[in-house]
Design an enzyme around this catalytic site. Structure first.
Site, short mmCIF file in Angstrom:
data_model
loop_
_atom_site.label_atom_id
_atom_site.label_comp_id
_atom_site.label_asym_id
_atom_site.label_seq_id
_atom_site.Cartn_x
_atom_site.Cartn_y
_atom_site.Cartn_z
N LYS A 1 -14.31 12.09 -0.84
CA LYS A 1 -13.27 11.25 -0.56
C LYS A 1 -14.23 9.86 -0.03
O LYS A 1 -13.76 8.78 -0.07
CB LYS A 1 -12.37 11.60 0.31
CG LYS A 1 -12.53 11.57 1.70
CD LYS A 1 -11.32 12.18 2.50
CE LYS A 1 -11.49 12.59 4.05
NZ LYS A 1 -11.95 11.18 4.69
N ASP A 2 -15.51 10.14 0.73
CA ASP A 2 -16.29 8.99 1.21
C ASP A 2 -16.97 8.38 0.03
O ASP A 2 -17.57 7.52 0.18
CB ASP A 2 -16.93 9.74 2.22
CG ASP A 2 -16.40 10.14 3.43
OD1 ASP A 2 -15.35 9.48 3.67
OD2 ASP A 2 -17.09 10.58 4.36
N ARG B 1 -5.19 3.74 2.93
CA ARG B 1 -4.20 4.36 2.19
C ARG B 1 -3.20 5.07 3.05
O ARG B 1 -2.02 4.95 2.67
CB ARG B 1 -5.16 5.53 1.70
CG ARG B 1 -4.18 6.77 0.98
CD ARG B 1 -5.15 7.79 0.51
NE ARG B 1 -5.76 8.41 1.55
CZ ARG B 1 -5.01 9.27 2.54
NH1 ARG B 1 -3.96 9.58 2.18
NH2 ARG B 1 -5.84 10.09 3.41
N ARG B 2 -3.82 5.60 4.48
CA ARG B 2 -2.55 6.12 5.24
C ARG B 2 -1.93 5.29 5.85
O ARG B 2 -0.38 5.20 5.82
CB ARG B 2 -3.57 6.94 6.50
CG ARG B 2 -4.02 8.47 5.89
CD ARG B 2 -4.84 8.83 6.90
NE ARG B 2 -5.66 10.12 6.32
CZ ARG B 2 -6.94 10.39 6.82
NH1 ARG B 2 -7.77 9.61 7.48
NH2 ARG B 2 -7.61 11.26 6.21
N ARG C 1 -11.87 4.30 14.50
CA ARG C 1 -13.25 4.63 13.77
C ARG C 1 -14.03 5.67 14.61
O ARG C 1 -13.79 6.01 15.89
CB ARG C 1 -14.16 3.41 13.63
CG ARG C 1 -13.48 2.26 12.72
CD ARG C 1 -13.72 2.53 11.36
NE ARG C 1 -15.02 3.29 10.90
CZ ARG C 1 -15.90 2.48 10.94
NH1 ARG C 1 -16.05 1.18 11.16
NH2 ARG C 1 -17.28 3.08 10.68
N ARG D 1 -12.40 10.37 17.57
CA ARG D 1 -11.11 10.17 17.42
C ARG D 1 -10.01 10.75 18.33
O ARG D 1 -9.08 10.31 18.80
CB ARG D 1 -10.73 10.41 15.91
CG ARG D 1 -11.45 9.12 14.95
CD ARG D 1 -11.26 9.39 13.58
NE ARG D 1 -12.12 8.87 12.86
CZ ARG D 1 -12.14 8.34 11.57
NH1 ARG D 1 -10.89 8.60 10.93
NH2 ARG D 1 -13.01 7.88 10.78
N CYS E 1 -12.22 1.97 0.19
CA CYS E 1 -11.21 2.07 1.27
C CYS E 1 -10.60 0.49 1.46
O CYS E 1 -9.56 0.46 2.38
CB CYS E 1 -12.07 2.38 2.56
SG CYS E 1 -13.32 0.97 3.07
#
Length: 308
Positions: A82-83, A130-131, A148, A154, A241
């Site tokens: 996904k990155d 997206r989230r 971040r 996090r 992103c």
């Protein structure tokens, strides 16, 4: 056969876990093979005081690794798929994709049990447009704040009271042995995942056939078919992103079912749809889904974002 493989990897604990996973699989498959890790701090890891969308997108997490591959300082690089940007640079290819770990987003909170329990105005941390878009579509009252850093950073911000909840990828938490921090899961209906979420990708040079052959045992073709649909969608919507979009493809007995969305960052406009078809037409399904959502209103949303 090569007697040594060098793996380029980011230095975060999650990235190192993934690199060691590939290292161990290679050593099991080829007992005489020497495997060495080459840890790298990427620009995306260094700049943590601004949202990723402001500093160039998710490619910042892998660009340095890809340069190292092209310069032949390493043989392969291991990424969270996904990155990765929608297309590999010239000279590089995805040599293998692994079985998919849990693709869902995870709700993590020390106070509340689920998104539904969050009070009006609750502070939710995420680094993902997206989230953010999907959260605000369902709960426009929430206060979304940029978050971040690596998984541990996090979680520390949450534990220090900076947020009421944070949203993280379930796969990363589970791989790090932090599954007990997951308060609840957000279904893939309520939060469509990022393209490739939960999948590890091994990238290599396109002309390094010996390495490509070595990696073939790691490759999951059924997952790869789903990934082709997801990445074709991503490429057509210009996805990284900076684009609030997601897609998730699931294999079902020779077919795949696909669901996807494009939204405005504030979640006020959200276009989503689903389709299914033969697994052999994966790219066509991803492209058709992108075209449909772009025509329904997604194109106008993306054009407005490009002007910002």
């Amino acid at each position: 056969m090569k007697n040594k493989i060098t793996i380029a990897t980011r230095e975060s604990l999650l990235a190192l876990w993934q690199a060691h996973y590939v290292e161990n699989r290679l050593k099991e498959q080829y007992p005489g093979l020497s495997v060495e890790l080459l840890p790298v701090t990427t620009k995306g890891d260094q700049i943590l005081d601004r949202p990723l969308v402001e500093i160039g997108g998710k490619g910042l997490f892998i660009k340095e690794l890809e340069v190292i591959l092209l310069e032949k300082k390493a043989d392969i690089a291991v990424h969270s798929l996904k990155d990765m940007t929608a297309k590999c640079p010239d000279g590089l290819t995805i040599a293998a994709v692994t079985k998919r770990e849990d693709p869902r987003d995870a709700f993590v909170s020390n106070t509340f049990k689920s998104l539904d329990e969050l009070p009006h105005g609750a502070r939710v941390g995420t680094s993902s447009l997206r989230r953010q878009a999907q959260l605000l579509h369902w709960r426009p009252d929430l206060t979304i704040r940029s978050l971040r850093g690596n998984v541990q950073t996090r979680l520390r911000h949450l534990d220090e009271g900076d947020f009421d909840a944070v949203i993280l990828a379930a796969a990363g938490l589970k791989r790090l042995g932090l599954g007990d921090r997951i308060t609840s899961y957000i279904s893939t209906e309520d939060s469509i995942p990022a393209a490739g979420q939960g999948v590890m990708a091994v990238e290599a040079r396109s002309d390094d056939q010996e390495t490509l052959d070595l990696l073939s045992f790691l490759h999951d073709e059924e997952v790869a078919s789903c990934i082709r649909a997801e990445r074709t969608f991503l490429a057509r919507v210009g996805g990284d992103c900076k684009v609030p979009a997601g897609i998730y493809a699931v294999p079902e007995k020779g077919h795949i079912s696909v669901k996807a969305f494009i939204a405005s960052p504030d979640g006020k406009k959200l276009y989503r749809g689903s389709t299914e078809g033969p697994i052999s037409r994966a790219e066509d399904l991803g492209s058709a889904m992108a075209g449909r959502l772009l025509d329904e209103g997604g194109r106008a949303v993306l054009e407005k974002l490009q002007k910002i």
